[in-house]
Scaffold this motif. Structure first.
Motif, PDB file in Angstrom:
ATOM      1  N   GLY A  11       0.787  -1.232   0.000  1.00 43.29           N
ATOM      2  CA  GLY A  11       0.000   0.000   0.000  1.00 43.29           C
ATOM      3  C   GLY A  11       0.814   1.275   0.000  1.00 43.29           C
ATOM      4  N   TYR A  12       1.975   1.251   0.664  1.00 43.02           N
ATOM      5  CA  TYR A  12       2.841   2.434   0.663  1.00 43.02           C
ATOM      6  C   TYR A  12       3.369   2.705  -0.746  1.00 43.02           C
ATOM      7  CZ  TYR A  12       2.987   1.553   5.730  1.00 43.02           C
ATOM      8  OH  TYR A  12       2.663   1.328   7.043  1.00 43.02           O
ATOM      9  N   GLU A  13       3.838   1.636  -1.412  1.00 47.93           N
ATOM     10  CA  GLU A  13       4.362   1.782  -2.778  1.00 47.93           C
ATOM     11  C   GLU A  13       3.251   2.212  -3.735  1.00 47.93           C
ATOM     12  OE1 GLU A  13       7.768  -1.713  -2.578  1.00 47.93           O
ATOM     13  OE2 GLU A  13       5.684  -2.248  -2.995  1.00 47.93           O
ATOM     14  N   ALA A  14       2.068   1.617  -3.588  1.00 50.03           N
ATOM     15  CA  ALA A  14       0.942   1.974  -4.452  1.00 50.03           C
ATOM     16  C   ALA A  14       0.544   3.437  -4.254  1.00 50.03           C
ATOM     17  CB  ALA A  14      -0.244   1.050  -4.174  1.00 50.03           C
ATOM     18  N   THR A  15       0.537   3.883  -3.013  1.00 54.41           N
ATOM     19  CA  THR A  15       0.199   5.288  -2.742  1.00 54.41           C
ATOM     20  C   THR A  15       1.221   6.213  -3.388  1.00 54.41           C
ATOM     21  OG1 THR A  15      -0.934   4.730  -0.687  1.00 54.41           O
ATOM     22  CG2 THR A  15      -0.147   7.003  -0.920  1.00 54.41           C
ATOM     23  N   ARG A  16       2.502   5.901  -3.224  1.00 50.71           N
ATOM     24  CA  ARG A  16       3.527   6.727  -3.874  1.00 50.71           C
ATOM     25  C   ARG A  16       3.355   6.716  -5.392  1.00 50.71           C
ATOM     26  NH1 ARG A  16       6.590   4.996   0.648  1.00 50.71           N
ATOM     27  NH2 ARG A  16       7.308   3.091  -0.367  1.00 50.71           N
ATOM     28  N   GLY A  17       2.980   5.559  -5.951  1.00 48.17           N
ATOM     29  CA  GLY A  17       2.746   5.463  -7.396  1.00 48.17           C
ATOM     30  C   GLY A  17       1.587   6.333  -7.845  1.00 48.17           C
ATOM     31  N   ILE A  18       0.511   6.333  -7.085  1.00 49.90           N
ATOM     32  CA  ILE A  18      -0.642   7.173  -7.426  1.00 49.90           C
ATOM     33  C   ILE A  18      -0.279   8.643  -7.287  1.00 49.90           C
ATOM     34  CG2 ILE A  18      -2.952   7.886  -6.635  1.00 49.90           C
ATOM     35  CD1 ILE A  18      -3.411   4.838  -6.003  1.00 49.90           C
ATOM     36  N   ARG A  19       0.371   9.003  -6.204  1.00 43.39           N
ATOM     37  CA  ARG A  19       0.743  10.413  -5.984  1.00 43.39           C
ATOM     38  C   ARG A  19       1.697  10.925  -7.063  1.00 43.39           C
ATOM     39  NH1 ARG A  19      -3.441  11.693  -3.082  1.00 43.39           N
ATOM     40  NH2 ARG A  19      -3.339  11.215  -0.857  1.00 43.39           N
ATOM     41  N   ALA A  20       2.473  10.038  -7.680  1.00 40.19           N
ATOM     42  CA  ALA A  20       3.455  10.447  -8.699  1.00 40.19           C
ATOM     43  C   ALA A  20       2.840  10.629 -10.087  1.00 40.19           C
ATOM     44  CB  ALA A  20       4.590   9.421  -8.769  1.00 40.19           C
ATOM     45  N   LEU A  21       1.602  10.205 -10.272  1.00 34.82           N
ATOM     46  CA  LEU A  21       0.974  10.333 -11.590  1.00 34.82           C
ATOM     47  C   LEU A  21       0.809  11.805 -11.963  1.00 34.82           C
ATOM     48  CD1 LEU A  21      -1.761   7.567 -11.240  1.00 34.82           C
ATOM     49  CD2 LEU A  21       0.320   7.461 -12.636  1.00 34.82           C
ATOM     50  N   LYS A  22       0.914  12.087 -13.236  1.00 36.25           N
ATOM     51  CA  LYS A  22       0.843  13.464 -13.740  1.00 36.25           C
ATOM     52  C   LYS A  22      -0.605  13.870 -14.005  1.00 36.25           C
ATOM     53  CE  LYS A  22       5.353  13.964 -14.194  1.00 36.25           C
ATOM     54  NZ  LYS A  22       5.993  13.977 -12.927  1.00 36.25           N
ATOM     55  N   ARG A  23      -1.390  13.912 -12.940  1.00 30.83           N
ATOM     56  CA  ARG A  23      -2.768  14.392 -13.028  1.00 30.83           C
ATOM     57  C   ARG A  23      -3.136  15.012 -11.699  1.00 30.83           C
ATOM     58  NH1 ARG A  23      -6.277   8.932 -13.904  1.00 30.83           N
ATOM     59  NH2 ARG A  23      -7.806   9.933 -12.576  1.00 30.83           N
ATOM     60  N   ARG A  24      -3.930  16.044 -11.749  1.00 31.48           N
ATOM     61  CA  ARG A  24      -4.244  16.837 -10.557  1.00 31.48           C
ATOM     62  C   ARG A  24      -4.886  16.007  -9.445  1.00 31.48           C
ATOM     63  NH1 ARG A  24      -7.233  21.951 -12.021  1.00 31.48           N
ATOM     64  NH2 ARG A  24      -5.150  22.456 -12.716  1.00 31.48           N
ATOM     65  N   ASP A  25      -5.822  15.123  -9.785  1.00 27.55           N
ATOM     66  CA  ASP A  25      -6.515  14.368  -8.743  1.00 27.55           C
ATOM     67  C   ASP A  25      -5.608  13.357  -8.038  1.00 27.55           C
ATOM     68  OD1 ASP A  25      -6.502  12.761 -11.061  1.00 27.55           O
ATOM     69  OD2 ASP A  25      -8.402  11.797 -10.546  1.00 27.55           O
ATOM     70  N   ALA A  26      -4.492  13.009  -8.642  1.00 26.00           N
ATOM     71  CA  ALA A  26      -3.544  12.081  -8.002  1.00 26.00           C
ATOM     72  C   ALA A  26      -2.944  12.690  -6.741  1.00 26.00           C
ATOM     73  CB  ALA A  26      -2.440  11.695  -8.980  1.00 26.00           C
ATOM     74  N   ARG A  27      -2.866  13.999  -6.700  1.00 28.72           N
ATOM     75  CA  ARG A  27      -2.295  14.673  -5.526  1.00 28.72           C
ATOM     76  C   ARG A  27      -3.352  15.027  -4.483  1.00 28.72           C
ATOM     77  NH1 ARG A  27       0.339  16.108  -9.841  1.00 28.72           N
ATOM     78  NH2 ARG A  27      -0.448  18.135 -10.388  1.00 28.72           N
ATOM     79  N   THR A  28      -4.634  15.002  -4.890  1.00 29.28           N
ATOM     80  CA  THR A  28      -5.669  15.466  -3.970  1.00 29.28           C
ATOM     81  C   THR A  28      -6.618  14.380  -3.471  1.00 29.28           C
ATOM     82  OG1 THR A  28      -7.133  16.048  -5.818  1.00 29.28           O
ATOM     83  CG2 THR A  28      -5.655  17.790  -4.971  1.00 29.28           C
TER      84      THR A  28
END
Length: 99
Positions: A37-54
């Motif tokens: 889950g930690y790696e998956a979260t970092r993967g999602i947060r790294a995506l180049k789309r606004r909702d990935a960070r929010t």
């Protein structure tokens, strides 16, 4: 509506392939095969789309020590729900993060 992913890699792929803002929240198990889950979260947060960070990402784990909470926040998770899950507390956390 729930859209399950069976491992962390599938969670990242489903989010990456979805329309922006298609998901309201992610309940992320920390202990998963392929990618945790930690790696998956970092993967999602790294995506180049606004909702990935929010998008709110909530850690679901049996590990409830302070160090585990720190790891969850460091990975980009917004909150933490310990297992076994207390339904009343889960509802409280969901309401806190739902818009």
């Amino acid at each position: 509506e729930v859209d399950p992913a069976w491992d962390g890699q599938e969670a990242v792929e489903k989010f990456a392939q979805s329309e922006p803002y298609a998901y309201d929240m992610i309940l992320m198990d920390v202990q998963m095969p392929v990618m945790n889950g930690y790696e998956a979260t970092r993967g999602i947060r790294a995506l180049k789309r606004r909702d990935a960070r929010t998008i709110p990402i909530l850690a679901l784990t049996a590990n409830a020590f302070s160090a585990d909470l720190g790891k969850a926040h460091s990975a980009g998770m917004n909150d933490h729900v310990a297992k076994p899950i207390d339904i009343d507390y889960l509802v409280e956390v969901l309401q806190r993060w739902m818009k």
